[in-house]
Structure formats: structure tokens, C-alpha cells
Write an enzyme that holds these catalytic residues in place. Structure first.
Site, PDB file in Angstrom:
ATOM      1  N   TYR A  15       0.955   9.067  -0.494  1.00  0.00           N
ATOM      2  CA  TYR A  15       0.693   7.633  -0.541  1.00  0.00           C
ATOM      3  C   TYR A  15       2.003   6.926  -0.840  1.00  0.00           C
ATOM      4  O   TYR A  15       2.732   7.329  -1.749  1.00  0.00           O
ATOM      5  CB  TYR A  15      -0.337   7.309  -1.633  1.00  0.00           C
TER       6      TYR A  15
ATOM      7  N   ASP B 291      10.288   9.067  -2.122  1.00  0.00           N
ATOM      8  CA  ASP B 291       9.494   8.061  -2.816  1.00  0.00           C
ATOM      9  C   ASP B 291       9.265   8.573  -4.232  1.00  0.00           C
ATOM     10  O   ASP B 291       8.395   9.413  -4.472  1.00  0.00           O
ATOM     11  CB  ASP B 291       8.172   7.830  -2.074  1.00  0.00           C
TER      12      ASP B 291
ATOM     13  N   LYS C 222       6.801   1.658 -11.247  1.00  0.00           N
ATOM     14  CA  LYS C 222       6.159   2.156 -12.472  1.00  0.00           C
ATOM     15  C   LYS C 222       7.092   2.212 -13.681  1.00  0.00           C
ATOM     16  O   LYS C 222       7.259   1.217 -14.368  1.00  0.00           O
ATOM     17  CB  LYS C 222       5.499   3.503 -12.193  1.00  0.00           C
TER      18      LYS C 222
HETATM   19  N1  PMP Z   1       4.589   5.223  -3.763  1.00  0.00           N
HETATM   20  C1  PMP Z   1       3.975   6.092  -4.579  1.00  0.00           C
HETATM   21  C2  PMP Z   1       4.424   7.515  -4.623  1.00  0.00           C
HETATM   22  C3  PMP Z   1       2.918   5.647  -5.391  1.00  0.00           C
HETATM   23  O1  PMP Z   1       2.296   6.521  -6.193  1.00  0.00           O
HETATM   24  C4  PMP Z   1       2.530   4.287  -5.349  1.00  0.00           C
HETATM   25  C5  PMP Z   1       1.410   3.734  -6.197  1.00  0.00           C
HETATM   26  N2  PMP Z   1       0.672   4.594  -6.934  1.00  0.00           N
HETATM   27  C6  PMP Z   1       3.217   3.434  -4.478  1.00  0.00           C
HETATM   28  C7  PMP Z   1       4.247   3.929  -3.711  1.00  0.00           C
HETATM   29  C8  PMP Z   1       2.867   1.989  -4.393  1.00  0.00           C
HETATM   30  O2  PMP Z   1       3.223   1.328  -5.562  1.00  0.00           O
HETATM   31  P1  PMP Z   1       2.518  -0.057  -5.972  1.00  0.00           P
HETATM   32  O3  PMP Z   1       1.094   0.285  -6.277  1.00  0.00           O
HETATM   33  O4  PMP Z   1       3.307  -0.503  -7.150  1.00  0.00           O
HETATM   34  O5  PMP Z   1       2.648  -0.972  -4.815  1.00  0.00           O
END
Ligand code: PMP
Length: 425
Positions: free
Chosen positions: A142, A237, A265
Site C-alpha cells: 500500500y 516507501d 508517520k
Molecule cells: N505508504 C505506506 C507504506 C503506508 O503504510 C501508508 C499509510 N499507512 C501510506 C503510504 C499513505 O500514508 P497516508 O495515510 O499518510 O497518506
């Protein structure tokens, strides 16, 4: 009717599904959300006053535990000087310097407001830099909810069981190619079928949105070699793993340097923050220096920067935080392994550092296909038992468990006692 149920009844009238992000819904576990009133250290309290040991930690940011005094004070102090200026500030410079110092592959960095924005912008930078249209992602990873990444995505998309979101134009989905996690052959095949077309491979270096799936030995190194040979960029990511697996994230943990990295985060300590950065020659493509446009009214917001800087400085000054959170994780995950072993439960536990997952399938779980074998109804039963007994885990099978520096051995013992009761019922 309890207060949470009352609020949920009101919420569904005006908020789709009653929640502002699908992963907060309890539909996948046959329940309705607890509404949370406050959090402190390793605990959260719902509006009925029930206290839970929290294993979500706002989905990753709260590595020091909730309501950490130095971070709270940094936020209050910054708020006293104004909430937003839409102009350059000293804190943004300090934040960029600190990220570049701690993560050697990052030579330049741009702050944004979420992980989604970080990924969306990094993809645009990669396409702008290479002049190529296509992106390779992995089934079950994701990367936020930008159109290009909502193809075979993990997290709430995987829970919903949809291959691709409605509303994503076919043309966009066509430019997103999907490979199987931990399968370098599937990546090589995509490069062979799309010569000179692939701008970047984006990967969660530890997949934490299909439960938790570690990279097989050599997988990340293999991606590095393939992308280099093919003239494509490698994007890690690290929205979850950044500043969690260590100060230099998964790239330091596994010793593989990507071209671009996305963060979120932990760098915001709970405030809405993301960032993307990497090689200078790629980042110099970004406006106003280069032709790749990316902007944000609230990007580098002074209150968010104060929170994130305070957290990163504490982590830099106290790297023992990582060992402590990982030690609690080992107690929890080894304890769960012991219980399922004793009971012969058809489950498997994956873990890396302070992250892990209890899958309701005998495993091994090495990719999205093996994760999808999990019995999500059984997870729902387990989840409800744990919640009723004061342990707050993700309300879906395909999410990670997050440990923090605030968790204590007695929390883990209590949690294992509750889990043992479930498996011996
Ligand atoms: N990349 C990863 C690996 C994530 O786990 C997440 C959200 N859990 C995102 C991108 C997207 O981040 P956001 O919810 O802050 O838009």
C-alpha cells in the site's frame, strides 16, 4: 446503547461508513468502532472510559508512546507563535538537515502533508527525471490513495478485496504494473515486456500493509541491481519503516540504498506530515528548480515541524528506543508463536524489529497470495476477544502490529494471557 455506538449511529449519517479512513472501520471484524477520547503512553481510552493497551500507535507515528511530554511541549510552544505562515521557516531547514544527516541516501528532501502525497510526488519526480511513464509496484503493498497506487493495493483495499479502486481511469491503471513481493523473476519479466518504459520500482522494504511480510534475503538487493541495469529508479516507501527500524530506516537495516525514499508517520510524531527525498540530481527536477511541479499551502507547517523535529531529535539522542521497542516486540511475537505452537493453531507470526503480524493461516506468509489465505473470520473472532479484554489491535487481518518504547513487559504478559485464553477456549 453505549456512547461509541451512539456516536457511530450519528457518524454514519454524515461521514461515509462513519469514519474518515476505511482502516478505522470495524466492519471487517464484525463490529463497530470504539470512539477514542484520549491516549497516554501505551494506552488509549474510549469515550466510555475503557482503557486499552494500544498496538496501533496511530498506525506508526507513536514510537515513543502517546502524549510524550517533550513533543507535546514543542507543539504548544510552536502554536504560540502562529499556526501557519505559508512562508519559509528555520524549522524546515533544521528538519531537512536532520533527515539528510540520518538517512545517507537522502541528499535533498521536500516536506508534504501525508504519506500519500509523498508517494504521489516521488512518482512524478521519477517520471519527470526518466521521461518514462510506467511504475512497478507489488501486489499487497500500500502506498497511499493516489490513483496510480490503487492497483492491487494492500491495507484497506486488500481488506475490501477489490483488485483496483473504482474511479481510477483505465489509462492510469495501465501504467501501473504489478509484480509479486519477494519474486525477482516477476520484476524481471515486467522489464522484459516493457523495455525503456519503466520509470521506477516502488516497494515497501518491509511490507507492512498485507499484515507484515519481511523481504526475503537478496530481494531488496536484487531490486537495486535490476533497476540500476534498466535505468529505472528504485523508490523505498518508508512511510512505516522510516525511523522505525532504526534511524536510517529499512535501507540502513538491510543495507540497500534506494534512489528516492518516502516518509510519513514518525517524522510528524502524529501531526499530518510526509516527505520525499533522495538523489540530488532527481530532486533538482522539482519546482522551482526544475520542471516537475509539486507544492503545498501547509507543507512544512511550523507546528507539524516542531512535533516531528522533537521526535526525531529524541530518537537520535536515544537510539536505545529501538532496542527497547524491539525487545517488547520479541516478547510479544515469541509468546504468540509459543501459544499457537502449543495449541496447534493454524496460524503464523511474522515480525521485524518493532513490527509484526499474527496471520490466521499456517503460512509461510511471503507475499500477497499467501497472506490472502488467512481466515479473516477467525481473525475477527480473535480481534473481538482481545478488544473485550483490553488489547487494541488493528481491526483487520492485513495490518501490522506496532510496538513502542512505552510498552512494558507487563503489558505484553497481560496481552499473552488474553491471547492464551482465546486459543485455549
Ligand atoms: N505508504 C505506506 C507504506 C503506508 O503504510 C501508508 C499509510 N499507512 C501510506 C503510504 C499513505 O500514508 P497516508 O495515510 O499518510 O497518506
Amino acid at each position: 446503547m453505549g456512547r461509541s455506538e451512539e456516536l457511530f449511529t450519528r457518524a454514519v449519517q454524515h461521514i461515509p461508513g462513519g469514519v474518515n479512513s476505511p482502516v478505522r472501520a470495524f466492519a471487517a471484524v464484525g463490529s463497530t468502532p470504539r470512539f477514542i477520547r484520549k491516549a497516554d503512553k501505551q494506552f488509549i481510552w474510549d469515550v466510555e472510559g475503557n482503557r486499552y493497551i494500544d498496538y496501533i500507535g496511530s498506525w506508526g507515528p507513536m514510537i515513543l508512546g502517546h502524549n510524550f511530554p517533550a513533543i507535546r511541549e514543542a507543539v504548544i510552544s510552536a502554536a504560540g507563535s502562529g499556526l501557519s505562515f505559508g512562508a519559509a521557516t528555520e524549522k524546515e531547514v533544521e528538519m531537512a538537515e536532520l533527515i539528510c544527516e540520518l538517512v545517507p541516501s537522502v541528499e535533498m528532501v521536500r516536506m508534504v502533508n501525508s504519506g500519500t502525497e509523498a508517494v504521489m510526488s516521488a512518482l512524478r519526480a521519477a517520471r519527470g527525471y526518466t521521461g518514462r511513464p510506467k511504475i512497478v509496484k507489488f501486489d499487497g503493498c500500500y502506498h497511499g490513495h493516489c490513483d496510480a497506487m490503487l492497483v492491487k493495493a494492500g491495507s484497506g483495499v486488500m481488506t475490501a478485496g477489490v483488485p483496483s479502486s473504482a474511479g481510477v481511469p483505465a489509462g492510469t491503471a495501465e501504467d501501473t504494473l504489478t509484480a509479486a513481493y519477494n519474486d525477482l523473476g516477476s520484476v524481471r519479466a515486467l522489464f522484459a515486456d516493457n523495455p525503456g518504459q519503466i520509470a521506477a520500482v516502488i516497494v515497501e522494504p518491509v511490507a507492512a500493509n498485507m499484515g507484515l511480510v519481511p523481504p526475503a534475503p537478496g530481494f531488496l538487493q536484487g531490486l537495486r541491481e535490476i533497476t540500476k541495469k534498466e535505468g529505472a529508479l528504485l523508490i523505498f516507501d518508508e512511510v512505516i519503516t522510516g525511523f522505525r527500524l532504526g534511524l536510517d530506516g529499512a535501507q540502513g537495516f538491510y543495507g540497500v540504498q534506494p534512489d528516492l525514499t518516502t516518509f510519513g508517520k514518525i517524522i510528524g510524531a502524529g501531526m499530518p506530515v510526509g516527505a520525499y527525498g533522495g538523489r540530488r540530481d532527481v530532486m533538482e527536477q522539482i519546482a522551482p528548480v526544475g520542471p516537475v511541479y509539486q507544492a503545498g499551502t501547509l507543507s512544512g507547517n511550523p507546528v507539524a515541524m516542531a512535533a516531528g523535529l522533537a521526535q526525531l531529535r529524541i530518537l537520535k539522542g536515544h537510539p536505545e528506543v529501538y532496542a527497547r521497542a524491539a525487545a517488547r516486540a520479541t516478547e510479544l511475537f515469541d509468546g504468540l508463536r509459543e501459544i499457537i505452537g502449543e495449541r496447534g493453531a493454524p496460524c503464523t507470526v511474522n515480525s521485524v524489529g518493532s513490527l509484526g503480524c499474527l496471520f490466521f493461516t499456517p503460512g509461510p506468509v511471503v507475499d500477497a497470495a499467501s497472506a490472502r489465505r488467512a481466515d479473516t473470520d477467525a481473525y475477527g473472532l480473535y480481534f473481538r476477544h482481545m478488544l473485550q479484554n483490553g488489547c487494541y489491535f488493528a481491526p483487520a487481518q492485513f495490518e501490522a502490529i506496532f510496538l513502542s518504547n512505552a510498552h512494558q513487559s507487563e503489558d505484553i504478559e497481560r496481552t499473552l494471557e488474553v491471547a492464551r485464553a482465546y486459543f485455549t477456549r
